[in-house]
Every structure is written in C-alpha cells, then in structure tokens.
Design a protein around this motif. Structure first.
Motif, PDB file in Angstrom:
ATOM      1  N   UNK A 143      -8.599   2.055 -17.936  1.00 15.29           N
ATOM      2  CA  UNK A 143      -9.544   1.809 -16.836  1.00 15.29           C
ATOM      3  C   UNK A 143      -8.853   1.284 -15.585  1.00 15.29           C
ATOM      4  N   UNK A 144      -7.581   0.899 -15.715  1.00 12.04           N
ATOM      5  CA  UNK A 144      -6.858   0.357 -14.564  1.00 12.04           C
ATOM      6  C   UNK A 144      -6.124   1.499 -13.858  1.00 12.04           C
ATOM      7  N   UNK A 145      -6.613   1.881 -12.700  1.00 10.76           N
ATOM      8  CA  UNK A 145      -6.060   3.008 -11.946  1.00 10.76           C
ATOM      9  C   UNK A 145      -5.436   2.498 -10.653  1.00 10.76           C
ATOM     10  N   UNK A 146      -4.231   2.948 -10.370  1.00 13.30           N
ATOM     11  CA  UNK A 146      -3.567   2.635  -9.107  1.00 13.30           C
ATOM     12  C   UNK A 146      -3.639   3.879  -8.232  1.00 13.30           C
ATOM     13  N   UNK A 147      -4.021   3.724  -6.972  1.00 12.33           N
ATOM     14  CA  UNK A 147      -4.172   4.895  -6.113  1.00 12.33           C
ATOM     15  C   UNK A 147      -3.808   4.591  -4.669  1.00 12.33           C
ATOM     16  N   UNK A 148      -3.414   5.642  -3.946  1.00 14.58           N
ATOM     17  CA  UNK A 148      -3.139   5.564  -2.509  1.00 14.58           C
ATOM     18  C   UNK A 148      -3.806   6.767  -1.858  1.00 14.58           C
ATOM     19  N   UNK A 149      -4.570   6.529  -0.789  1.00 11.33           N
ATOM     20  CA  UNK A 149      -5.315   7.601  -0.119  1.00 11.33           C
ATOM     21  C   UNK A 149      -4.781   7.844   1.283  1.00 11.33           C
ATOM     22  N   UNK A 150      -4.732   9.125   1.666  1.00 13.05           N
ATOM     23  CA  UNK A 150      -4.253   9.540   2.980  1.00 13.05           C
ATOM     24  C   UNK A 150      -5.344  10.323   3.709  1.00 13.05           C
TER      25      UNK A 150
END
Length: 257
Positions: A143-150
């Motif tokens: 359930x632990x998600x790391x994300x980066x959005x552009x």
C-alpha cells in the motif's frame, strides 16, 4: 525507506523555456548550499554538481558538515549514460560507511520500467494520463507507493513519498528558480531517494512559488501546509542566487560559468 528509484524521457535541453515561462532563466547549477541550526548548532549542507564533456551531469556530491567532524556525512552519485543519452546506471558511494552500490536503469520501449541494485529489482509503472511514475519500494508494504508527477513541459508538479505529498506551484518569474537541464529519469531517481524539499529540490525549469504539503507520512498525518518562498535575491543576470522556504534555512546557489 526506499533505497533506489527513477524514471524516463529526456528533458536535457538547455536555454530559456518557451511559453509562459519564457522569463525564467535556465542555467546549470554548480553548487547549492544551506546552513541551519535546527538540529545541531551549525549544520551545513552542500550539493555539488559535476558535468561531463557533453554537458550532462556526471556526478553529484552531497555533504553534511557539522561542528563535530565525527558527525559529517558524504554521499557521491556517479552517473553513466547509454548511447541514446538515457541514464544507464548510478553508482552510489556512502563515504562514511564505506558502502558502494550500483543502480541499473532498465527500459522497455524507451521508457524506464525497472531499477536493479544489490540483486533486487523495483518495477516502475507510468500513468500517461497524469504523467506519473510510481513504484512500491517494499513488497511487504504494497500500500506504500512512491511517485513523482510531471506536466507536459517535464516540470515536476507533485511528489508522494515517506514525507507525505508535496504539490508544486510555479509561475514565470517569481519565487525560487530551481531549474537545471537534468534527465527526467535521473530527476525522478533523486527525488524518490531524498527529501523533496531538501537539497535536491524539484529540479524545475520554472520558478517555484509555493509547495503544498499534506497527507500521511512515516511520522503520521500531515496538517495541510503551504510552504512559501521568501527572501529571494537575484544576481545581475536575473538568476536566483539566494532564497528560503518559509522560516527554513537560507539556500544559496552557485552556477556554472
């Protein structure tokens, strides 16, 4: 805590952005420094960039200098590139612990799809609708998600990680200039392994005016907070040379000649 991660697409073009950000000047960093006494008296953080003959970032050195030298720290990131200028690998050296690891970047159809280090692989998914790269760093905590959005101009608009969620507001020529032409996959890797409002910053090609923090972190819930940019100083070329995040320490930028 995530130990390695990254993403794809190359936004290594130099020069001035087009469109609404035309006033924002783009130039490679040489060094970012900051000083604070929030933890111990007189901690200094220094992030130094080195470039290869092709003008691409070849090494990052992150140093933390304390009044007591035994507490000092230094981590070096050495970057290798493929022939198509995507990132091939990052060698991470922890000088104080004498540890070295190599993170290999693996691609599918030209887009980063996984990272391999120490015999472990982390799969990376991409959501084209939101421009978001995501991974699950620990299979035991799905359930632990790391994300980066552009956004469509390859500027970071948000980061979610161990310190909660951060949304970035930018405009043409106010706030903090934090831009350098760095590969998107390298940009995501560095942001996923570090504090998004720390020395690595967001590597924008626009100027940041506000950072909005919210959500859950490893320390518990975060009250919605807006981090304002202040005390902005520019040099004769119009580039930001010093700034601060709200009441946080003063950051100073040195640029390549």
């Amino acid at each position: 805590m995530i130990s390695f991660t990254a993403c794809s697409s190359d936004d290594d073009s130099s020069g001035t952005p087009e469109g609404p950000a035309a006033m924002a000047k783009v130039k490679e960093f040489k060094r970012i420094t900051t000083q604070t006494d929030l933890v111990l008296n007189g901690i200094e953080n220094i992030l130094t960039f080195e470039y290869n003959a092709n003008g691409k970032v070849s090494k990052l050195v992150e140093k933390t200098i304390h009044e007591n030298p035994i507490d000092n720290g230094e981590i070096r990131y050495t970057i290798q590139y493929n022939n198509d200028e995507t990132v091939q690998s990052v060698t991470v050296e922890d000088i104080d612990f004498g540890e070295t690891d190599v993170v290999n970047f693996n691609y599918t159809s030209g887009r980063l799809s996984s990272l391999t280090a120490s015999g472990e692989t982390i799969s990376i998914t991409y959501n084209s609708a939101t421009g978001t790269y995501s991974c699950v760093p620990d299979p035991e905590s799905p359930d632990f998600v790391v994300s980066v959005s552009f956004n469509s101009e390859n500027d970071v608009v948000g980061v979610t990680g161990i310190l909660g969620t951060y949304e970035v507001s930018t405009n043409a020529n106010n706030g903090v200039f934090a831009g350098t032409p760095i590969n998107q996959e390298l940009k995501v890797y560095l942001m996923m392994v570090s504090d998004p409002i720390g020395n690595f910053g967001f590597f924008q090609t626009k100027e940041i005016t506000e950072i909005h923090a919210s959500g859950e972190s490893i320390f518990g819930p975060i009250d919605p907070t807006t981090i304002n940019i202040g005390d902005v100083e520019r040099n004769a070329d119009g580039l930001i040379q010093a700034y601060s995040y709200s009441d946080d320490p003063r950051f100073e930028i040195t640029y390549m000649d």
